[in-house]
Design an enzyme around this catalytic site. Structure first.
Site, PDB file in Angstrom:
ATOM      1  N   GLY A  21     -18.740  13.508  26.793  1.00 43.32           N
ATOM      2  CA  GLY A  21     -19.268  14.454  25.820  1.00 43.32           C
ATOM      3  C   GLY A  21     -18.591  15.802  25.941  1.00 43.32           C
ATOM      4  O   GLY A  21     -17.681  16.011  26.743  1.00 43.32           O
ATOM      5  N   ALA A  55     -30.212 -15.424  38.007  1.00 41.81           N
ATOM      6  CA  ALA A  55     -30.019 -13.996  37.733  1.00 41.81           C
ATOM      7  C   ALA A  55     -31.364 -13.307  37.583  1.00 41.81           C
ATOM      8  O   ALA A  55     -32.324 -13.886  37.068  1.00 41.81           O
ATOM      9  CB  ALA A  55     -29.194 -13.792  36.470  1.00 41.81           C
ATOM     10  N   ASN A  82     -38.124 -19.500  30.602  1.00 45.80           N
ATOM     11  CA  ASN A  82     -37.006 -18.839  31.279  1.00 45.80           C
ATOM     12  C   ASN A  82     -36.888 -19.333  32.715  1.00 45.80           C
ATOM     13  O   ASN A  82     -36.623 -18.579  33.638  1.00 45.80           O
ATOM     14  CB  ASN A  82     -37.132 -17.310  31.222  1.00 45.80           C
ATOM     15  CG  ASN A  82     -38.315 -16.774  32.028  1.00 45.80           C
ATOM     16  OD1 ASN A  82     -39.274 -17.494  32.306  1.00 45.80           O
ATOM     17  ND2 ASN A  82     -38.266 -15.502  32.401  1.00 45.80           N
ATOM     18  N   PHE A  83     -37.079 -20.661  32.886  1.00 46.08           N
ATOM     19  CA  PHE A  83     -36.907 -21.267  34.201  1.00 46.08           C
ATOM     20  C   PHE A  83     -35.435 -21.203  34.624  1.00 46.08           C
ATOM     21  O   PHE A  83     -34.554 -20.848  33.846  1.00 46.08           O
ATOM     22  CB  PHE A  83     -37.363 -22.727  34.181  1.00 46.08           C
ATOM     23  CG  PHE A  83     -38.851 -22.921  33.980  1.00 46.08           C
ATOM     24  CD1 PHE A  83     -39.759 -21.898  34.208  1.00 46.08           C
ATOM     25  CD2 PHE A  83     -39.339 -24.149  33.566  1.00 46.08           C
ATOM     26  CE1 PHE A  83     -41.120 -22.085  34.022  1.00 46.08           C
ATOM     27  CE2 PHE A  83     -40.702 -24.355  33.381  1.00 46.08           C
ATOM     28  CZ  PHE A  83     -41.590 -23.317  33.605  1.00 46.08           C
ATOM     29  N   ASP A 115     -34.104  -7.286  31.923  1.00 45.63           N
ATOM     30  CA  ASP A 115     -35.311  -8.085  31.713  1.00 45.63           C
ATOM     31  C   ASP A 115     -35.991  -7.744  30.388  1.00 45.63           C
ATOM     32  O   ASP A 115     -35.942  -8.497  29.428  1.00 45.63           O
ATOM     33  CB  ASP A 115     -36.285  -7.874  32.871  1.00 45.63           C
ATOM     34  CG  ASP A 115     -36.007  -8.802  34.042  1.00 45.63           C
ATOM     35  OD1 ASP A 115     -35.456  -9.890  33.827  1.00 45.63           O
ATOM     36  OD2 ASP A 115     -36.348  -8.440  35.177  1.00 45.63           O
ATOM     37  N   ARG A 129     -35.089 -31.002  33.341  1.00 43.82           N
ATOM     38  CA  ARG A 129     -35.494 -31.943  34.402  1.00 43.82           C
ATOM     39  C   ARG A 129     -36.985 -32.249  34.330  1.00 43.82           C
ATOM     40  O   ARG A 129     -37.419 -33.352  34.689  1.00 43.82           O
ATOM     41  CB  ARG A 129     -35.123 -31.381  35.776  1.00 43.82           C
ATOM     42  CG  ARG A 129     -33.618 -31.366  36.036  1.00 43.82           C
ATOM     43  CD  ARG A 129     -33.313 -31.063  37.505  1.00 43.82           C
ATOM     44  NE  ARG A 129     -33.724 -29.715  37.896  1.00 43.82           N
ATOM     45  CZ  ARG A 129     -32.946 -28.639  37.784  1.00 43.82           C
ATOM     46  NH1 ARG A 129     -31.719 -28.743  37.255  1.00 43.82           N
ATOM     47  NH2 ARG A 129     -33.377 -27.457  38.175  1.00 43.82           N
TER      48      ARG A 129
END
Length: 406
Positions: A235, A139, A97-98, A170, A105
């Site tokens: 509700g 992000a 998750n770079f 996350d 790269r």
């Protein structure tokens, strides 16, 4: 048997950091997967220092890296890069998750790894999805919550958008990836087919607010509003938090009466000693109570304020009405039943010492999977290289001496 052996033999090469990726691989590690965390030899996962108060690894890191092993590899060293490729050749799953484009790269992109191991399940977690106008943006959890719509439906009706306390961007994204990995792995066992899994944190948030989209569609395209402690759309009252005796910041009880069960309201009136209102036309139906929301909330609050939140929850819940005391983290931590049931367990960490944390909440044959310590940086280098690549002690020593591994 507990869950620790469910995924025994599943090898996961984990190049993820912070929370979204690590929460995914930790879930699989709890179920027995061999998760090898590849880290920078000098600093490791940045999560090791997030909020750190002393020289030990941060508690944040411990929370998301239990049951894993650590191998410190210098990815800027060509031999280190080749070492990771060799590990990928023996892995079932690889995850990263770079920042956008970083893994490519480095020379460890999907096409490179697939050429080495066509059956690998290659996983990527990003902030924004491929094809999004923001796909190259960075992000974190709160950014995903903002751009995914969650903040827009969180907060008081007349207040600004608010970030929910849970890190849904996350850990919520990590859980979706974990489920997808398991699905791909089952197919791989049957067919040998690899997979390229990609999930964006923004896209994951959309999954968690499906009710809000349903509300929007029911109201001719009107954006779903904020509803405070009530559900999206508001509700039918009574619904929400009501003040209890004590006056503290969390001295509240949540009470929910469902429109699908009209008896909830009548039962609540009996609990509150207000049977005189059972046939009152102002409150007899969900529509009527919605029109008189302020009056309904006042009636309920006048009763709840006379009781502490635990008593209120007991009395309302015992009448078969959904109710829950608002418990803070200290109250939950001090509730011994979570420890007794294995939901919170003690991690015996070699540096930090005994640390109580929340584990995997699903029980396997009545038991929750056990927690083992989050790894020290590079702690398992010799083990991993020996077990995954059959390297002998001399070869491992040479790699250490030349700064390839830490």
């Amino acid at each position: 048997m507990s869950g620790e052996n469910c995924l025994a033999g599943l090898r996961i090469l984990d190049l993820s950091q912070f929370e979204a990726g690590p929460s995914c691989t930790e879930a699989l590690a709890w179920m027995g997967a061999d998760v090898v965390k590849i880290e920078n030899p000098k600093v490791g996962d940045p999560g090791r220092t997030a909020g750190r108060t002393d020289a030990n690894d941060a508690l944040y890191f411990l929370q998301y890296n239990a049951n894993k092993r650590s191998l410190a590899v210098n990815l800027k060293n060509p031999r280190g890069l080749e070492l990771v490729k060799a590990l990928a050749a023996t892995a079932d799953v690889m995850i990263e998750n770079f920042a956008p484009g970083a893994i490519e790269r480095l020379g460890l992109g999907y096409e490179v790894i697939r050429a080495i191991n066509p059956a690998i399940i290659y996983c990527q977690v990003k902030g924004f999805g491929a094809g999004s106008p923001y796909e190259n943006n960075l992000a974190f959890d709160m950014i995903a919550q903002a751009c995914g719509g969650l903040m827009s439906i969180t907060g008081e009706e007349d207040g600004p958008p608010c970030k929910p306390g849970a890190t849904i961007g996350d850990t919520g994204t990590g859980m979706l990836m974990a489920i997808s990995i398991l699905g791909a792995y089952v197919r791989r066992l049957r067919t040998g087919q690899g997979e390229h899994l990609q999930v964006a944190m923004q896209d994951a948030i959309l999954h968690y607010i499906r009710n809000a989209f349903a509300y929007m569609d029911r109201t001719d395209g009107k954006a779903a509003p904020r509803a405070g402690s009530r559900t999206v759309g508001g509700g039918n009252p009574p619904i929400g938090v009501y003040p209890c005796k004590g006056g503290g910041p969390n001295d509240y009880v949540y009470i929910y009466t469902s429109a699908a069960n009209p008896e909830h309201w009548n039962r609540l009136l009996k609990v509150m000693g207000r049977e005189d209102l059972i046939d009152d036309p102002r409150y007899a139906t969900p529509v009527a109570r919605t029109e008189h929301r302020a009056e309904v909330d006042r009636i309920v609050s006048e009763w709840t304020i006379r009781h502490d939140k635990h008593t209120a929850m007991h009395l309302v819940g015992s009448a078969t009405i959904p109710a829950g005391a608002v418990l803070d983290t200290r109250e939950i931590a001090e509730d011994p039943t979570f420890r007794q049931r294995g939901i919170r367990q003690t991690m015996k960490h070699p540096a930090v010492g005994d640390y109580v944390m929340s584990g995997w909440p699903v029980r396997f044959s009545g038991q929750a999977p056990a927690i083992t310590a989050a790894p020290l940086l590079g702690e398992h280098g010799e083990q991993v290289l020996s077990e995954w690549l059959s390297y002998d002690a001399a070869r491992i020593s040479e790699l250490k001496g030349n700064g390839v591994v830490g």
